[in-house]
Design a protein around this motif. Sequence first.
Motif, mmCIF file in Angstrom:
data_model
loop_
_atom_site.group_PDB
_atom_site.id
_atom_site.type_symbol
_atom_site.label_atom_id
_atom_site.label_comp_id
_atom_site.label_asym_id
_atom_site.label_seq_id
_atom_site.Cartn_x
_atom_site.Cartn_y
_atom_site.Cartn_z
ATOM 1 N N ALA A 140 37.328 37.277 32.571
ATOM 2 C CA ALA A 140 36.051 36.235 32.786
ATOM 3 C C ALA A 140 36.252 35.821 34.258
ATOM 4 N N LYS A 141 35.289 35.982 35.031
ATOM 5 C CA LYS A 141 35.285 35.713 36.318
ATOM 6 C C LYS A 141 34.058 34.961 36.824
ATOM 7 N N ARG A 142 34.216 33.978 37.423
ATOM 8 C CA ARG A 142 32.991 33.221 38.015
ATOM 9 C C ARG A 142 32.300 33.705 39.171
ATOM 10 N N ALA A 145 32.568 33.729 45.565
ATOM 11 C CA ALA A 145 34.105 33.697 46.085
ATOM 12 C C ALA A 145 34.586 32.503 45.384
ATOM 13 N N ALA A 146 35.049 32.607 44.134
ATOM 14 C CA ALA A 146 35.624 31.403 43.510
ATOM 15 C C ALA A 146 37.038 31.342 43.808
ATOM 16 N N GLY A 147 37.575 32.347 44.450
ATOM 17 C CA GLY A 147 39.051 32.296 44.664
ATOM 18 C C GLY A 147 39.858 32.484 43.455
ATOM 19 N N GLY A 148 39.421 32.711 42.479
ATOM 20 C CA GLY A 148 40.178 32.779 41.132
ATOM 21 C C GLY A 148 40.050 31.667 40.166
ATOM 22 N N GLY A 150 39.085 29.189 37.619
ATOM 23 C CA GLY A 150 38.408 29.010 36.581
ATOM 24 C C GLY A 150 38.258 30.431 35.825
ATOM 25 N N TYR A 151 38.951 31.339 36.409
ATOM 26 C CA TYR A 151 39.024 32.610 35.665
ATOM 27 C C TYR A 151 39.930 32.712 34.438
ATOM 28 N N PHE A 152 39.576 33.370 33.738
ATOM 29 C CA PHE A 152 40.493 33.523 32.372
ATOM 30 C C PHE A 152 40.569 34.676 31.782
ATOM 31 N N LEU A 181 31.883 39.166 32.893
ATOM 32 C CA LEU A 181 33.064 39.873 32.081
ATOM 33 C C LEU A 181 33.579 41.303 32.613
ATOM 34 N N GLN A 182 34.791 41.493 32.693
ATOM 35 C CA GLN A 182 35.265 42.737 33.135
ATOM 36 C C GLN A 182 36.424 43.127 32.436
ATOM 37 N N GLU A 183 36.544 44.441 32.102
ATOM 38 C CA GLU A 183 38.138 45.059 31.528
ATOM 39 C C GLU A 183 38.848 44.589 32.198
ATOM 40 N N TYR A 184 40.012 44.133 31.762
ATOM 41 C CA TYR A 184 41.190 43.922 32.678
ATOM 42 C C TYR A 184 41.915 45.366 32.962
ATOM 43 N N ALA A 185 42.071 45.483 34.208
ATOM 44 C CA ALA A 185 42.964 46.626 34.807
ATOM 45 C C ALA A 185 44.382 46.507 34.789
ATOM 46 N N PHE A 186 45.059 47.139 33.994
ATOM 47 C CA PHE A 186 46.592 46.930 34.140
ATOM 48 C C PHE A 186 47.295 47.731 35.198
ATOM 49 N N ALA A 190 47.103 45.759 44.380
ATOM 50 C CA ALA A 190 47.391 45.968 45.694
ATOM 51 C C ALA A 190 45.924 45.674 46.464
ATOM 52 N N TYR A 191 46.123 45.126 47.658
ATOM 53 C CA TYR A 191 44.825 44.635 48.448
ATOM 54 C C TYR A 191 44.742 45.592 49.465
ATOM 55 N N LEU A 192 43.802 46.619 49.838
ATOM 56 C CA LEU A 192 44.110 47.133 50.663
ATOM 57 C C LEU A 192 42.914 47.048 51.719
ATOM 58 N N ARG A 210 49.952 41.932 48.633
ATOM 59 C CA ARG A 210 49.780 41.154 47.012
ATOM 60 C C ARG A 210 49.219 39.667 47.311
ATOM 61 N N ARG A 211 48.521 39.294 46.102
ATOM 62 C CA ARG A 211 48.290 38.034 46.289
ATOM 63 C C ARG A 211 49.353 37.187 45.118
ATOM 64 N N TYR A 212 49.659 35.917 45.597
ATOM 65 C CA TYR A 212 50.285 35.302 44.403
ATOM 66 C C TYR A 212 49.105 34.162 44.022
ATOM 67 N N GLU A 213 48.862 34.114 42.875
ATOM 68 C CA GLU A 213 47.811 33.467 42.123
ATOM 69 C C GLU A 213 48.529 32.557 41.119
ATOM 70 N N SER A 214 48.026 31.305 41.315
ATOM 71 C CA SER A 214 48.463 30.079 40.424
ATOM 72 C C SER A 214 47.274 29.818 39.417
ATOM 73 N N PHE A 292 38.803 46.460 41.501
ATOM 74 C CA PHE A 292 37.773 45.491 40.902
ATOM 75 C C PHE A 292 37.130 44.502 41.654
ATOM 76 N N GLU A 293 37.223 44.837 42.894
ATOM 77 C CA GLU A 293 36.722 43.918 43.816
ATOM 78 C C GLU A 293 36.783 44.438 45.093
ATOM 79 N N PHE A 294 35.779 43.860 46.054
ATOM 80 C CA PHE A 294 36.101 44.201 47.727
ATOM 81 C C PHE A 294 35.783 42.894 48.651
HETATM 82 P P1 ATP Z 1 38.523 36.541 46.191
HETATM 83 O O1 ATP Z 1 37.268 36.084 46.661
HETATM 84 O O2 ATP Z 1 39.660 35.576 46.753
HETATM 85 O O3 ATP Z 1 38.764 37.851 46.354
HETATM 86 P P2 ATP Z 1 37.275 36.326 43.606
HETATM 87 O O4 ATP Z 1 36.863 35.235 43.424
HETATM 88 O O5 ATP Z 1 36.307 37.225 44.309
HETATM 89 O O6 ATP Z 1 38.420 36.109 44.726
HETATM 90 P P3 ATP Z 1 38.507 38.706 42.196
HETATM 91 O O7 ATP Z 1 39.234 38.837 43.436
HETATM 92 O O8 ATP Z 1 37.657 39.317 41.599
HETATM 93 O O9 ATP Z 1 37.917 37.038 42.462
HETATM 94 O O10 ATP Z 1 39.321 38.223 41.052
HETATM 95 C C1 ATP Z 1 40.682 37.322 41.385
HETATM 96 C C2 ATP Z 1 41.874 37.684 40.916
HETATM 97 O O11 ATP Z 1 41.767 37.883 39.306
HETATM 98 C C3 ATP Z 1 42.485 38.954 41.364
HETATM 99 O O12 ATP Z 1 43.250 38.887 42.520
HETATM 100 C C4 ATP Z 1 43.373 39.310 40.194
HETATM 101 O O13 ATP Z 1 44.560 39.149 40.099
HETATM 102 C C5 ATP Z 1 42.624 38.951 39.013
HETATM 103 N N1 ATP Z 1 41.568 40.088 38.525
HETATM 104 C C6 ATP Z 1 40.390 40.437 38.872
HETATM 105 N N2 ATP Z 1 39.747 41.194 38.234
HETATM 106 C C7 ATP Z 1 40.537 41.977 37.431
HETATM 107 C C8 ATP Z 1 40.724 43.135 36.798
HETATM 108 N N3 ATP Z 1 39.324 43.501 36.209
HETATM 109 N N4 ATP Z 1 41.796 43.406 36.273
HETATM 110 C C9 ATP Z 1 42.817 42.664 36.430
HETATM 111 N N5 ATP Z 1 42.961 41.583 37.189
HETATM 112 C C10 ATP Z 1 41.766 41.206 37.793
#
Ligand code: ATP
Length: 344
Positions: A140-142, A145-148, A150-152, A181-186, A190-192, A210-214, A292-294
């Motif tokens: 679940a993502k906000r 660009a919430a930067g992750g 509050g995601y869960f 809400l998005q399916e979790y991708a296993f 990698a951030y290209l 790659r990102r290190y996320e807390s 999952f994102e650009f």
């Molecule tokens: P930013 O603006 O910093 O890119 P954001 O708020 O747009 O962040 P996302 O990049 O979509 O958010 O997601 C943050 C993190 O959540 C990702 O770096 C990744 O670790 C994880 N994530 C997001 N979507 C998925 C997914 N569908 N499957 C697996 N992990 C995901």
Amino acid sequence: MCGMTTISTLGSHCALQVLKGAKDEGFDTLLVCEKKRERLYRRFSFIDDLVLVDSFKEILEPKTRSRLKERQAVIIPHGTLISQMDSSQIESLDVPIFGNKWILRWESDRNMKEKLMVESSLHIPRSLASPSDIVGLVIAKRHGAAGGKGYFLATSKSDYEEKRDKLIVQGIIKGDADLYLQEYAFGVSAYLQYFYSPLDDKLEFFGVDRRYESDIDGLGRIPSKEQIGIDKIPSFNVVGNSPLVLRESLLDEVYSMGERFVEAARRLVSPGMNGPFCLEGVYDENAKFTTFEFSSRIVAGTNLYVEGSPYSAFLYNEPMSMGRRIAREIKNAEKEGRLQQVVT
Ligand code: ATP
């Protein structure tokens, strides 16, 4: 000094890389800097001038805008601009913005974002219309660009509701409408990182991070027995980046994905995906990439490669950071009298 243009950005995110690159290309540089960061940014000699503000929102005020215009500033947009202002405010700026300011809205709005990825024929995770559709692991993502933060993760409707309610109590979200809400991708994340030049219609692959996320990346250090006892929803807040190189056999598809994205952006959001962008996702066990994102502007993961990356080294016989590549594009555009083609 290059032409009369001054390269400018907001003091955060990748400002050091951008302004260092601009100086290396011979430009004057100007930083819009919050007063609390003045001491930090004054340490760097490649920053010629600071415009001090209490808050970045002041960039919208006539006083700040006219200072930027006096200096013939081109603003390099980055994640802080997007997180501090809404799309209409960015679009209303009458100071030239490098790249395509109209595409930033497509990055901030989850539905528009999904459309652009679908049109690019990228493989993307399924999004869910309602929590009742949850089967398997979802994220679940906000919005925006919430930067992750509050995601869960959730595995069922009730699990989702319990975590959502906690975030409501903490004041991080108001309700379901704030979550996508998005399916979790296993797989391996990698951030290209790419750069597309409209001047010579060429796509350059610049690097991977790659990102290190807390807290999520720290969980592996806690044994499962203790994890079970912790009553905390781990967030995905980015703390830093680390480098990665890909198996060479993956590069052809990396370029194809980038080209499809550039082509779709050209059709959907004129003048297209000009300048730096990033496709963000994971490689699965078959080395298939799920996006999952650009990001439609420079990403902070490029800060790793101030002296160039293992990929930029194949394209340039000199240290070429993404910040410097941006400045090079502005320089080339100026030389050819085509500056209007690389800004909006
Ligand atoms: P930013 O603006 O910093 O890119 P954001 O708020 O747009 O962040 P996302 O990049 O979509 O958010 O997601 C943050 C993190 O959540 C990702 O770096 C990744 O670790 C994880 N994530 C997001 N979507 C998925 C997914 N569908 N499957 C697996 N992990 C995901």
